[in-house]
Design a protein around this motif. Sequence first.
Motif, PDB file in Angstrom:
ATOM      1  N   ILE A  89      33.563  59.828  47.185  1.00 10.58           N
ATOM      2  CA  ILE A  89      32.680  58.727  46.796  1.00 10.58           C
ATOM      3  C   ILE A  89      33.488  57.452  46.571  1.00 10.58           C
ATOM      4  CG2 ILE A  89      30.944  60.211  45.735  1.00 10.58           C
ATOM      5  CD1 ILE A  89      32.127  59.363  43.000  1.00 10.58           C
ATOM      6  N   TYR A  90      32.819  56.331  46.737  1.00 11.97           N
ATOM      7  CA  TYR A  90      33.371  55.046  46.356  1.00 11.97           C
ATOM      8  C   TYR A  90      32.375  54.406  45.408  1.00 11.97           C
ATOM      9  CZ  TYR A  90      34.453  50.062  46.505  1.00 11.97           C
ATOM     10  OH  TYR A  90      34.721  48.759  46.157  1.00 11.97           O
ATOM     11  N   GLY A  91      32.840  53.935  44.283  1.00 14.63           N
ATOM     12  CA  GLY A  91      31.964  53.298  43.309  1.00 14.63           C
ATOM     13  C   GLY A  91      32.556  51.994  42.816  1.00 14.63           C
ATOM     14  N   ARG A  92      31.699  51.035  42.570  1.00 15.93           N
ATOM     15  CA  ARG A  92      32.131  49.755  42.001  1.00 15.93           C
ATOM     16  C   ARG A  92      31.085  49.296  40.993  1.00 15.93           C
ATOM     17  NH1 ARG A  92      32.131  46.607  46.308  1.00 15.93           N
ATOM     18  NH2 ARG A  92      30.193  45.496  45.844  1.00 15.93           N
ATOM     19  N   LEU A  93      31.538  48.843  39.845  1.00 12.41           N
ATOM     20  CA  LEU A  93      30.637  48.372  38.801  1.00 12.41           C
ATOM     21  C   LEU A  93      31.240  47.133  38.166  1.00 12.41           C
ATOM     22  CD1 LEU A  93      28.067  48.879  37.100  1.00 12.41           C
ATOM     23  CD2 LEU A  93      29.502  50.198  35.527  1.00 12.41           C
ATOM     24  N   GLY A  94      30.491  46.053  38.151  1.00 14.94           N
ATOM     25  CA  GLY A  94      30.979  44.814  37.557  1.00 14.94           C
ATOM     26  C   GLY A  94      29.871  44.083  36.829  1.00 14.94           C
ATOM     27  N   SER A  95      30.253  43.253  35.878  1.00 12.67           N
ATOM     28  CA  SER A  95      29.261  42.482  35.147  1.00 12.67           C
ATOM     29  C   SER A  95      29.863  41.159  34.679  1.00 12.67           C
ATOM     30  CB  SER A  95      28.733  43.264  33.941  1.00 12.67           C
ATOM     31  OG  SER A  95      29.763  43.466  32.984  1.00 12.67           O
ATOM     32  N   GLU A  96      28.985  40.196  34.483  1.00  5.62           N
ATOM     33  CA  GLU A  96      29.356  38.909  33.897  1.00  5.62           C
ATOM     34  C   GLU A  96      28.381  38.634  32.769  1.00  5.62           C
ATOM     35  OE1 GLU A  96      29.651  34.268  35.290  1.00  5.62           O
ATOM     36  OE2 GLU A  96      30.484  35.818  36.603  1.00  5.62           O
ATOM     37  N   ILE A  97      28.922  38.361  31.592  1.00  9.16           N
ATOM     38  CA  ILE A  97      28.105  38.240  30.388  1.00  9.16           C
ATOM     39  C   ILE A  97      28.227  36.838  29.811  1.00  9.16           C
ATOM     40  CG2 ILE A  97      27.654  39.193  28.097  1.00  9.16           C
ATOM     41  CD1 ILE A  97      29.085  41.751  29.063  1.00  9.16           C
ATOM     42  N   LEU A  98      27.087  36.149  29.699  1.00  7.93           N
ATOM     43  CA  LEU A  98      26.995  34.827  29.075  1.00  7.93           C
ATOM     44  C   LEU A  98      27.950  33.807  29.698  1.00  7.93           C
ATOM     45  CD1 LEU A  98      26.779  35.879  25.305  1.00  7.93           C
ATOM     46  CD2 LEU A  98      24.902  35.184  26.803  1.00  7.93           C
ATOM     47  N   GLY A  99      28.385  34.065  30.920  1.00  4.06           N
ATOM     48  CA  GLY A  99      29.322  33.154  31.558  1.00  4.06           C
ATOM     49  C   GLY A  99      30.669  33.105  30.884  1.00  4.06           C
ATOM     50  N   LEU A 100      30.960  34.092  30.028  1.00  2.00           N
ATOM     51  CA  LEU A 100      32.217  34.095  29.267  1.00  2.00           C
ATOM     52  C   LEU A 100      33.157  35.212  29.665  1.00  2.00           C
ATOM     53  CD1 LEU A 100      30.864  33.411  25.653  1.00  2.00           C
ATOM     54  CD2 LEU A 100      32.041  31.797  27.155  1.00  2.00           C
ATOM     55  N   VAL A 101      32.608  36.361  30.018  1.00  2.00           N
ATOM     56  CA  VAL A 101      33.422  37.538  30.343  1.00  2.00           C
ATOM     57  C   VAL A 101      32.980  38.107  31.687  1.00  2.00           C
ATOM     58  CG1 VAL A 101      34.120  39.849  29.644  1.00  2.00           C
ATOM     59  CG2 VAL A 101      33.737  38.095  27.903  1.00  2.00           C
ATOM     60  N   LYS A 102      33.958  38.344  32.546  1.00  2.00           N
ATOM     61  CA  LYS A 102      33.696  38.936  33.850  1.00  2.00           C
ATOM     62  C   LYS A 102      34.620  40.131  34.021  1.00  2.00           C
ATOM     63  CE  LYS A 102      33.591  37.664  38.772  1.00  2.00           C
ATOM     64  NZ  LYS A 102      33.859  36.548  39.731  1.00  2.00           N
ATOM     65  N   ILE A 103      34.052  41.304  34.264  1.00  2.00           N
ATOM     66  CA  ILE A 103      34.862  42.519  34.381  1.00  2.00           C
ATOM     67  C   ILE A 103      34.321  43.378  35.519  1.00  2.00           C
ATOM     68  CG2 ILE A 103      33.467  43.755  32.653  1.00  2.00           C
ATOM     69  CD1 ILE A 103      36.113  45.163  31.813  1.00  2.00           C
TER      70      ILE A 103
END
Length: 453
Positions: A336-350
Amino acid sequence: MKTTIRIVLLAIIFVQFGYAQDEFESSFDKENTLAANLGVTTIGEQTFIGFRVQPEFSIGKFGLGLDVPLLFNAENGELRTEEFNNGVGVLRMVRYLRYGQKKKDAVYVKLGDMTGEQLGFGSLVGNYSNAISFERRKVGISADLIFKKTIGLEAIYSDVNFDGTQKLLALRPYYKPLAKTSIPILKTLELGVSYVSDKDNFEEDTEAGVTSTTTFTRDGNSAVGVDVGVTLLKNALLKLTWDAQYAKLHENDALADNVVNNPTNYNGTTYDDGSGFATGVEAQFRFVANVFHLNARIERQWYGENYIPQFFNFAYEINKDARLTELVGAEKSQGIYGRLGSEILGLVKIEGELILPDDLENSNRGAIVGLNLQTKEIANFRARGKYVKGQLSDLGDTFKFDSRALANILVTYRINKFLEAGVDYQWTYAEKEDGTFGTVNQVRPYVGVNIKI
């Protein structure tokens, strides 16, 4: 009945409104800063004092980032020139020069650091980097052009240093046959064909003499692929896409001869063409006004013998011969290949990603793990980091820094409106000046100017 009709009408309006919205834009893509840092850098066993001037600008569709090193040896005062040796020299000061946003504008062109580039949906070229260390940075070109919404071309060229033969070249013409129609879903259909070729014959004069990691590429190394993708759903909150990919790594003649002539070096394993297939879905979710954005991808992969998914990744440029040798004896498998990302309030990107073969413990294939982190200023602190590790046979070793890892971490603290202090750290495994391979560490505490424009 009337209630049902109202619900249907509202749903149609909602979907059409969603299609009219702009694509999600990261708040990290349009920062303007002028930074000049004075600090102490430890490289190997030597200490250097000096500046790194790192301005970054974004004006309209144009973006520019520079990295100008002025480092002096603490013992003899000599200017360190290693970062300008070989290849394109002073052009390495251009970290990137960009026009447009990939997959958002009809014209996208980027010159410089190719870290994170992928071709199409990523089965051949994914998680790629041509900047494995400060000294081994290359200046490449990436482009994505689409004409009249239907015919497009993606291209990546790893190194504009035109000395010697062709470096890594990746091309993907694609076609959207129904893009000008109004047929739901089908109007987003995209068909692509990929081709990757590398004829790198680079050799370097070192303290140990002439060294090379391109024995197998100099006569040519190539791969092909086909893919199809479609957007299943797109509205104001959610975008859902599906794709399928087939890729084939052609037998490398030089490697094949080496396997035949030196069977004991490869434990009697075989080597030939290798191919693989993958299919997956990707979802983008955003809350009102981009307060929260989530991107997730899950992909099922089938590996044939002598095949590695995302073969042209960050590890390819570290040592091309070693990367090709990994194909010998690679067993038929799946994963499998998995990717998960998020950006919160324009302050944190992971973002995190993982390539995981089934039954990793008993497989001769390794897993690949990647992490990216970026923050705006939070309580005067700011952080940026990238970490990738491959050839993992045990996920418990993910964060053990060794020859399979690349890392760059920056943490800063804003002292006042114009000044900041920070620590910049890089870990890589690369070729040294004496021609051997080993760990290369750079630790740079600094104090400098950082002005938001």
